[in-house]
Design a protein around this motif. Structure first.
Motif, PDB file in Angstrom:
ATOM      1  N   UNK A 194       0.822  -1.214   0.000  1.00  0.00           N
ATOM      2  CA  UNK A 194       0.000   0.000   0.000  1.00  0.00           C
ATOM      3  C   UNK A 194       0.857   1.266   0.000  1.00  0.00           C
ATOM      4  N   UNK A 195       2.141   1.097   0.272  1.00  0.00           N
ATOM      5  CA  UNK A 195       3.048   2.252   0.312  1.00  0.00           C
ATOM      6  C   UNK A 195       3.904   2.271  -0.950  1.00  0.00           C
ATOM      7  N   UNK A 196       4.393   3.444  -1.353  1.00  0.00           N
ATOM      8  CA  UNK A 196       5.200   3.486  -2.576  1.00  0.00           C
ATOM      9  C   UNK A 196       6.531   2.759  -2.431  1.00  0.00           C
ATOM     10  N   UNK A 197       7.050   2.655  -1.207  1.00  0.00           N
ATOM     11  CA  UNK A 197       8.336   1.967  -1.022  1.00  0.00           C
ATOM     12  C   UNK A 197       8.139   0.725  -0.158  1.00  0.00           C
ATOM     13  N   UNK A 198       9.214  -0.045  -0.018  1.00  0.00           N
ATOM     14  CA  UNK A 198       9.170  -1.216   0.865  1.00  0.00           C
ATOM     15  C   UNK A 198       8.770  -2.477   0.131  1.00  0.00           C
ATOM     16  N   UNK A 199       9.145  -3.586   0.713  1.00  0.00           N
ATOM     17  CA  UNK A 199       8.825  -4.883   0.119  1.00  0.00           C
ATOM     18  C   UNK A 199       8.109  -5.734   1.156  1.00  0.00           C
ATOM     19  N   UNK A 200       7.358  -6.690   0.674  1.00  0.00           N
ATOM     20  CA  UNK A 200       6.800  -7.688   1.587  1.00  0.00           C
ATOM     21  C   UNK A 200       7.010  -9.052   0.951  1.00  0.00           C
ATOM     22  N   UNK A 201       7.079 -10.098   1.772  1.00  0.00           N
ATOM     23  CA  UNK A 201       7.221 -11.417   1.147  1.00  0.00           C
ATOM     24  C   UNK A 201       5.931 -11.801   0.440  1.00  0.00           C
ATOM     25  N   UNK A 202       6.019 -12.578  -0.616  1.00  0.00           N
ATOM     26  CA  UNK A 202       4.794 -13.001  -1.303  1.00  0.00           C
ATOM     27  C   UNK A 202       3.950 -13.912  -0.409  1.00  0.00           C
ATOM     28  N   UNK A 203       2.663 -13.931  -0.668  1.00  0.00           N
ATOM     29  CA  UNK A 203       1.786 -14.842   0.078  1.00  0.00           C
ATOM     30  C   UNK A 203       1.931 -16.253  -0.512  1.00  0.00           C
ATOM     31  N   UNK A 204       1.375 -17.216   0.201  1.00  0.00           N
ATOM     32  CA  UNK A 204       1.424 -18.599  -0.301  1.00  0.00           C
ATOM     33  C   UNK A 204       0.659 -18.692  -1.624  1.00  0.00           C
ATOM     34  N   UNK A 205      -0.481 -17.982  -1.697  1.00  0.00           N
ATOM     35  CA  UNK A 205      -1.279 -18.022  -2.940  1.00  0.00           C
ATOM     36  C   UNK A 205      -0.479 -17.451  -4.107  1.00  0.00           C
ATOM     37  N   UNK A 206       0.211 -16.361  -3.846  1.00  0.00           N
ATOM     38  CA  UNK A 206       1.017 -15.751  -4.909  1.00  0.00           C
ATOM     39  C   UNK A 206       2.126 -16.709  -5.356  1.00  0.00           C
ATOM     40  N   UNK A 207       2.774 -17.316  -4.359  1.00  0.00           N
ATOM     41  CA  UNK A 207       3.871 -18.238  -4.724  1.00  0.00           C
ATOM     42  C   UNK A 207       3.324 -19.439  -5.490  1.00  0.00           C
ATOM     43  N   UNK A 208       2.169 -19.940  -5.025  1.00  0.00           N
ATOM     44  CA  UNK A 208       1.591 -21.098  -5.711  1.00  0.00           C
ATOM     45  C   UNK A 208       1.179 -20.768  -7.128  1.00  0.00           C
ATOM     46  N   UNK A 209       0.733 -19.523  -7.326  1.00  0.00           N
ATOM     47  CA  UNK A 209       0.355 -19.137  -8.684  1.00  0.00           C
ATOM     48  C   UNK A 209       1.577 -19.162  -9.607  1.00  0.00           C
ATOM     49  N   UNK A 210       2.699 -18.664  -9.094  1.00  0.00           N
ATOM     50  CA  UNK A 210       3.895 -18.534  -9.953  1.00  0.00           C
ATOM     51  C   UNK A 210       4.702 -19.832 -10.061  1.00  0.00           C
ATOM     52  N   UNK A 211       4.464 -20.757  -9.148  1.00  0.00           N
ATOM     53  CA  UNK A 211       5.311 -21.955  -9.096  1.00  0.00           C
ATOM     54  C   UNK A 211       5.397 -22.733 -10.425  1.00  0.00           C
ATOM     55  N   UNK A 212       4.281 -22.898 -11.153  1.00  0.00           N
ATOM     56  CA  UNK A 212       4.419 -23.630 -12.422  1.00  0.00           C
ATOM     57  C   UNK A 212       5.428 -22.990 -13.373  1.00  0.00           C
ATOM     58  N   UNK A 213       5.553 -21.671 -13.310  1.00  0.00           N
ATOM     59  CA  UNK A 213       6.527 -21.004 -14.183  1.00  0.00           C
ATOM     60  C   UNK A 213       7.953 -21.342 -13.756  1.00  0.00           C
ATOM     61  N   UNK A 214       8.130 -21.439 -12.452  1.00  0.00           N
ATOM     62  CA  UNK A 214       9.467 -21.797 -11.957  1.00  0.00           C
ATOM     63  C   UNK A 214       9.793 -23.251 -12.313  1.00  0.00           C
TER      64      UNK A 214
END
Ligand code: URA
Length: 306
Positions: A194-214
């Protein structure tokens, strides 16, 4: 000047009327507006700065009361970050069918698929990039990070910021170059905040979505081993419930889809914990990686950080 600020207030009122209940105001804009509220002149760029800082998907402080925005935005954005549930509405992870052909052809087809991924692109901020893996398609070693950060989403390449520079140095200490290995991330986009700076770790759902690409990248490269950089990468590969603290697995071989995985510290951790002990502890994992990859290890390399 006053006219500009009045125009800004009108704009905020208009947003509120059109159903917008939250806006994000940059620190610079808040400072300028605070000056204005104390009666001193406001910068001519204030209006643009504030309006620029209102994102498409509106996320932070309440606009109920204009003064309140000035006071509460900073704390509100932090609270919003803590409260927000990210990545909950992702579609099912994609199924990927690689074309026939050599590694390059398969990798390029995959790259195109990722760069055109609708879900990924919808989550990338305007002007920023989806980030796909890079490196030697015949690499023995596949470094797997967590997610792109600010530098990576600008360049569209993994590990190009400060953590990437340290990763390059460590690869150099192995006697290799960045171009000799493959570098990818669990995530293809920088997790939104929600802020212009800073990072957060991805959620499990986000990681699971991207996992097939990896997985598809691993299928193309077929490395001898994977180095999981940090707890999030290790969780993305090995499962969110497979461990609580990286310490439980760090330095011990695991397996992902039949490929040995060495969980170790993320370079960002080493940048924050710049002690000889942490560096040596990380390096001991890297020595195991070199050994598993069948690389020669010199006495000098054996003794790094001792
Ligand atoms: N950190 C990561 O995990 N990946 C990147 O690409 C950059 C920083």
């Amino acid at each position: 000047m006053r006219a500009e600020v009045e125009a800004l207030i009108e704009e905020l009122k208009r947003l509120r009327k059109s159903g917008v209940t939250r806006v994000n105001v940059s620190d610079a804009a808040i400072q300028s507006l605070k000056k204005f509220s104390k009666g001193s002149p406001v910068a001519a760029t204030t209006r643009a700065a504030v309006l620029d800082s209102i994102p498409d998907r509106v996320r932070s402080a309440s606009v109920k009361d204009f003064d309140k925005v000035l006071v509460e935005t900073k704390t509100d954005t932090k609270k919003a970050a803590a409260k927000q549930t990210y990545g909950a509405k992702l579609p099912r992870p994609p199924s990927i069918l690689l074309p026939e052909g050599d590694k390059r052809k398969r990798w390029e087809a995959l790259r195109e698929k990722v760069l055109e991924c609708k879900t990924c692109n919808e989550r990338v901020k305007p002007g920023k990039k989806v980030v796909f893996g890079i490196g030697n398609l015949d690499a023995d070693i596949f470094f797997c990070g967590e997610a792109p950060g600010a530098d990576e989403e600008i360049k569209g390449e993994p590990f190009v910021g400060k953590a990437g520079q340290l990763l390059n140095k460590m690869i150099g200490a192995m006697g290799l170059k960045r171009e000799d290995v493959y570098i990818g991330n669990i995530m293809n986009w920088r997790p939104e905040m929600p802020t212009p700076t800073g990072n957060r770790p991805p959620t499990i759902e986000e990681m699971n979505f991207c996992l097939p690409y990896l997985k598809a990248q691993l299928e193309v490269v077929k490395p001898k081993l994977i180095v999981a950089l940090g707890a999030t990468a290790a969780k993305g590969l090995l499962g969110a419930d497979s461990f609580r603290s990286l310490r439980e697995l760090k330095g011990q071989w695991q397996t992902f889809e039949g490929v040995p995985v060495m969980p170790t510290y993320h370079p960002s951790y080493l940048l924050r914990n710049d002690t000889k002990r942490d560096k040596r502890s990380a390096w001991e994992d890297w020595l195991k990686v070199m050994e598993k990859a069948g690389m020669e290890i010199s006495d000098r390399q054996q003794g790094f950080f001792l």
